[in-house]
Motif scaffolding. Structure first.
Motif, PDB file in Angstrom:
ATOM      1  N   SER A  15      46.554  43.429  26.660  1.00  0.00           N
ATOM      2  CA  SER A  15      46.437  42.145  27.967  1.00  0.00           C
ATOM      3  C   SER A  15      44.785  42.595  28.131  1.00  0.00           C
ATOM      4  CB  SER A  15      47.048  42.498  29.261  1.00  0.00           C
ATOM      5  OG  SER A  15      47.048  44.208  29.170  1.00  0.00           O
ATOM      6  N   ARG A  16      44.271  43.496  27.625  1.00  0.00           N
ATOM      7  CA  ARG A  16      42.549  43.410  27.640  1.00  0.00           C
ATOM      8  C   ARG A  16      42.596  44.878  26.026  1.00  0.00           C
ATOM      9  NH1 ARG A  16      38.895  45.733  32.122  1.00  0.00           N
ATOM     10  NH2 ARG A  16      36.607  45.814  31.382  1.00  0.00           N
ATOM     11  N   ILE A  17      40.998  44.440  25.514  1.00  0.00           N
ATOM     12  CA  ILE A  17      40.863  45.746  25.043  1.00  0.00           C
ATOM     13  C   ILE A  17      39.061  45.933  24.870  1.00  0.00           C
ATOM     14  CG2 ILE A  17      40.216  46.080  22.268  1.00  0.00           C
ATOM     15  CD1 ILE A  17      42.619  44.018  21.289  1.00  0.00           C
ATOM     16  N   PHE A  18      38.976  46.831  25.444  1.00  0.00           N
ATOM     17  CA  PHE A  18      37.436  47.144  25.052  1.00  0.00           C
ATOM     18  C   PHE A  18      36.766  48.827  24.719  1.00  0.00           C
ATOM     19  CE2 PHE A  18      34.098  50.131  27.990  1.00  0.00           C
ATOM     20  CZ  PHE A  18      32.927  49.457  27.354  1.00  0.00           C
ATOM     21  N   LEU A  19      35.719  48.041  23.756  1.00  0.00           N
ATOM     22  CA  LEU A  19      35.623  49.141  22.630  1.00  0.00           C
ATOM     23  C   LEU A  19      34.105  49.131  23.190  1.00  0.00           C
ATOM     24  CD1 LEU A  19      36.735  48.185  19.604  1.00  0.00           C
ATOM     25  CD2 LEU A  19      37.633  49.954  20.713  1.00  0.00           C
ATOM     26  N   LYS A  65      61.001  -8.118  25.549  1.00  0.00           N
ATOM     27  CA  LYS A  65      61.593  -6.457  24.952  1.00  0.00           C
ATOM     28  C   LYS A  65      60.315  -5.682  25.811  1.00  0.00           C
ATOM     29  CE  LYS A  65      63.949  -7.324  21.077  1.00  0.00           C
ATOM     30  NZ  LYS A  65      64.024  -7.540  18.747  1.00  0.00           N
ATOM     31  N   VAL A  66      61.186  -4.443  25.999  1.00  0.00           N
ATOM     32  CA  VAL A  66      59.488  -3.293  27.173  1.00  0.00           C
ATOM     33  C   VAL A  66      60.239  -2.454  26.103  1.00  0.00           C
ATOM     34  CG1 VAL A  66      59.238  -2.630  28.846  1.00  0.00           C
ATOM     35  CG2 VAL A  66      59.631  -4.495  28.875  1.00  0.00           C
ATOM     36  N   SER A  67      59.319  -1.793  25.783  1.00  0.00           N
ATOM     37  CA  SER A  67      59.451  -0.123  24.767  1.00  0.00           C
ATOM     38  C   SER A  67      58.393   0.962  25.578  1.00  0.00           C
ATOM     39  CB  SER A  67      59.583   0.290  23.589  1.00  0.00           C
ATOM     40  OG  SER A  67      57.639  -0.360  23.227  1.00  0.00           O
ATOM     41  N   ALA A  68      58.481   1.859  26.156  1.00  0.00           N
ATOM     42  CA  ALA A  68      57.912   3.069  26.987  1.00  0.00           C
ATOM     43  C   ALA A  68      57.126   4.270  25.899  1.00  0.00           C
ATOM     44  CB  ALA A  68      58.378   3.667  28.192  1.00  0.00           C
ATOM     45  N   GLY A  69      56.439   5.035  26.086  1.00  0.00           N
ATOM     46  CA  GLY A  69      55.728   6.123  25.065  1.00  0.00           C
ATOM     47  C   GLY A  69      55.294   7.063  25.928  1.00  0.00           C
ATOM     48  N   GLU A  70      55.832   8.706  25.072  1.00  0.00           N
ATOM     49  CA  GLU A  70      55.225   9.668  26.096  1.00  0.00           C
ATOM     50  C   GLU A  70      54.699  10.379  24.747  1.00  0.00           C
ATOM     51  OE1 GLU A  70      55.412  13.027  29.774  1.00  0.00           O
ATOM     52  OE2 GLU A  70      57.075  11.385  29.375  1.00  0.00           O
ATOM     53  N   THR A  71      52.879  11.131  24.912  1.00  0.00           N
ATOM     54  CA  THR A  71      51.833  11.777  24.147  1.00  0.00           C
ATOM     55  C   THR A  71      51.485  12.649  25.139  1.00  0.00           C
ATOM     56  OG1 THR A  71      51.615   9.856  22.830  1.00  0.00           O
ATOM     57  CG2 THR A  71      50.816  11.628  23.043  1.00  0.00           C
ATOM     58  N   VAL A  72      51.922  14.089  24.733  1.00  0.00           N
ATOM     59  CA  VAL A  72      51.426  15.451  25.361  1.00  0.00           C
ATOM     60  C   VAL A  72      50.710  15.830  24.783  1.00  0.00           C
ATOM     61  CG1 VAL A  72      52.187  17.420  26.787  1.00  0.00           C
ATOM     62  CG2 VAL A  72      53.474  15.305  26.788  1.00  0.00           C
ATOM     63  N   THR A  73      49.811  16.077  24.647  1.00  0.00           N
ATOM     64  CA  THR A  73      48.883  17.631  23.597  1.00  0.00           C
ATOM     65  C   THR A  73      48.110  18.811  24.903  1.00  0.00           C
ATOM     66  OG1 THR A  73      46.949  16.152  25.095  1.00  0.00           O
ATOM     67  CG2 THR A  73      48.024  15.343  22.255  1.00  0.00           C
ATOM     68  N   MET A  74      48.021  19.632  24.050  1.00  0.00           N
ATOM     69  CA  MET A  74      47.474  20.682  24.688  1.00  0.00           C
ATOM     70  C   MET A  74      46.535  21.757  24.061  1.00  0.00           C
ATOM     71  SD  MET A  74      50.524  23.685  26.095  1.00  0.00           S
ATOM     72  CE  MET A  74      51.010  22.354  27.067  1.00  0.00           C
ATOM     73  N   SER A  75      45.713  22.192  24.488  1.00  0.00           N
ATOM     74  CA  SER A  75      44.478  23.207  23.231  1.00  0.00           C
ATOM     75  C   SER A  75      44.630  24.448  24.483  1.00  0.00           C
ATOM     76  CB  SER A  75      43.783  21.993  24.101  1.00  0.00           C
ATOM     77  OG  SER A  75      42.455  23.588  22.792  1.00  0.00           O
ATOM     78  N   LEU A  76      44.646  25.282  23.673  1.00  0.00           N
ATOM     79  CA  LEU A  76      45.155  26.530  24.600  1.00  0.00           C
ATOM     80  C   LEU A  76      43.773  27.687  23.712  1.00  0.00           C
ATOM     81  CD1 LEU A  76      48.684  26.926  25.144  1.00  0.00           C
ATOM     82  CD2 LEU A  76      46.562  25.991  26.851  1.00  0.00           C
ATOM     83  N   LYS A  77      43.207  28.428  25.048  1.00  0.00           N
ATOM     84  CA  LYS A  77      42.439  29.373  24.565  1.00  0.00           C
ATOM     85  C   LYS A  77      43.023  30.641  25.083  1.00  0.00           C
ATOM     86  CE  LYS A  77      38.019  27.842  22.067  1.00  0.00           C
ATOM     87  NZ  LYS A  77      36.671  28.274  22.402  1.00  0.00           N
ATOM     88  N   PRO A  78      43.895  31.625  24.238  1.00  0.00           N
ATOM     89  CA  PRO A  78      44.570  32.622  25.052  1.00  0.00           C
ATOM     90  C   PRO A  78      43.572  33.694  25.291  1.00  0.00           C
ATOM     91  CG  PRO A  78      45.477  32.747  23.207  1.00  0.00           C
ATOM     92  CD  PRO A  78      44.365  31.349  22.940  1.00  0.00           C
ATOM     93  N   TRP A  79      43.139  34.646  24.000  1.00  0.00           N
ATOM     94  CA  TRP A  79      41.641  35.588  24.737  1.00  0.00           C
ATOM     95  C   TRP A  79      39.792  34.976  25.202  1.00  0.00           C
ATOM     96  CZ3 TRP A  79      43.453  40.137  24.347  1.00  0.00           C
ATOM     97  CH2 TRP A  79      44.804  40.468  24.392  1.00  0.00           C
ATOM     98  N   LYS A  80      39.372  35.760  25.397  1.00  0.00           N
ATOM     99  CA  LYS A  80      38.283  35.433  26.004  1.00  0.00           C
ATOM    100  C   LYS A  80      38.006  36.616  25.875  1.00  0.00           C
ATOM    101  CE  LYS A  80      34.643  34.901  29.629  1.00  0.00           C
ATOM    102  NZ  LYS A  80      34.520  35.148  31.250  1.00  0.00           N
ATOM    103  N   PHE A  81      37.052  36.495  25.186  1.00  0.00           N
ATOM    104  CA  PHE A  81      35.729  37.449  24.148  1.00  0.00           C
ATOM    105  C   PHE A  81      34.491  37.433  24.808  1.00  0.00           C
ATOM    106  CE2 PHE A  81      33.335  39.643  20.556  1.00  0.00           C
ATOM    107  CZ  PHE A  81      33.368  40.591  20.484  1.00  0.00           C
ATOM    108  N   GLU A  82      33.891  39.240  25.296  1.00  0.00           N
ATOM    109  CA  GLU A  82      32.400  38.866  25.564  1.00  0.00           C
ATOM    110  C   GLU A  82      31.453  40.049  25.114  1.00  0.00           C
ATOM    111  OE1 GLU A  82      33.353  37.944  30.234  1.00  0.00           O
ATOM    112  OE2 GLU A  82      32.885  39.392  29.700  1.00  0.00           O
ATOM    113  N   ASN A  93      34.609  43.705  24.340  1.00  0.00           N
ATOM    114  CA  ASN A  93      35.712  43.460  25.481  1.00  0.00           C
ATOM    115  C   ASN A  93      36.708  42.340  24.832  1.00  0.00           C
ATOM    116  OD1 ASN A  93      36.327  44.619  27.695  1.00  0.00           O
ATOM    117  ND2 ASN A  93      34.193  44.950  28.478  1.00  0.00           N
ATOM    118  N   TRP A  94      37.582  42.042  24.887  1.00  0.00           N
ATOM    119  CA  TRP A  94      39.138  41.038  24.872  1.00  0.00           C
ATOM    120  C   TRP A  94      39.496  41.312  26.268  1.00  0.00           C
ATOM    121  CZ3 TRP A  94      37.245  44.650  21.273  1.00  0.00           C
ATOM    122  CH2 TRP A  94      36.603  43.963  19.949  1.00  0.00           C
ATOM    123  N   PHE A  95      39.988  39.814  26.603  1.00  0.00           N
ATOM    124  CA  PHE A  95      41.018  39.570  27.581  1.00  0.00           C
ATOM    125  C   PHE A  95      41.993  38.853  27.508  1.00  0.00           C
ATOM    126  CE2 PHE A  95      36.547  40.618  29.067  1.00  0.00           C
ATOM    127  CZ  PHE A  95      36.044  41.417  30.239  1.00  0.00           C
TER     128      PHE A  95
END
Length: 201
Positions: A15-19, A65-82, A93-95
């Protein structure tokens, strides 16, 4: 985790790496430079709902006539590097961050609700599309996002000579449930130190 009756997918993850990289003999070092750190983890969730309507010919029964739609988009950056420089040492450092609230994983614990929720981000973490780990438990990094190099500038007299380097590191290993139903969590820290001899060419 085996003693607790968990399966092979229940394992600790980094979950964290420090060198810290330091030349032992520093008289030949003129300067140290590092590439830029990454930005804070981005969590972008887009929700788009659309409703379309059309009229039928006049002789139809409803005429609309009625039609409905739903769109979900997601962008993730799990690691932060310092990256930073301290004297002639380079610190890397990796967090790892929890995508639900952006907290650093090594210094926090998930809520009990998150542990029970079947679709929590850290559930099925070795097979999900946004996984920060491989199925074998390795860490997924991308060089274009997390920096590429640390450079030491040395005087000409050091060229071709052997130079000692000290590598110190700390790795935080965290356990959050993957598929096992439990409230048990923990984080441990592993420390190591090595000395290498490398020559400048």
């Amino acid at each position: 985790m085996t003693e607790r009756g968990a399966g092979t997918s229940e394992k600790h993850f980094p979950s964290r790496i420090f060198l810290q990289l330091t030349p032992v003999l520093q008289t030949s070092v003129l300067s140290v430079s590092v590439s830029k750190s990454s930005e804070n983890p981005s969590i972008e969730i887009g929700h788009e709902k659309t409703i379309e309507g059309s009229f039928d010919p006049p002789n139809s029964y409803l005429g609309l006539k009625v039609s409905a739609g739903e769109t979900v988009t997601m962008s993730l950056k799990p690691w932060k590097f310092e990256q930073s420089v301290y004297g002639d040492s380079a610190n890397l450092n990796w967090f790892l961050h929890d995508s639900a609230d952006g907290r650093e994983v090594f210094s926090s614990k998930p809520s009990k609700f998150a542990l029970l929720h079947p679709n929590a981000w850290f559930k099925n973490r070795y097979s999900s599309v946004y996984r920060p780990f491989t199925r074998q438990g390795g860490v997924i990094f991308a060089g274009d996002e997390y920096g590429k190099a640390v450079c030491w500038k040395v005087d000409k007299g050091a060229m071709g000579k052997l130079m000692e380097w000290e590598i110190k590191g700390w790795i935080w290993l965290t356990y959050w449930p993957n598929k096992h139903r439990t409230f048990y969590t923990e984080t441990r820290r592993l420390e190591f130190r090595e000395t290498l001899q490398l020559s400048f060419s």
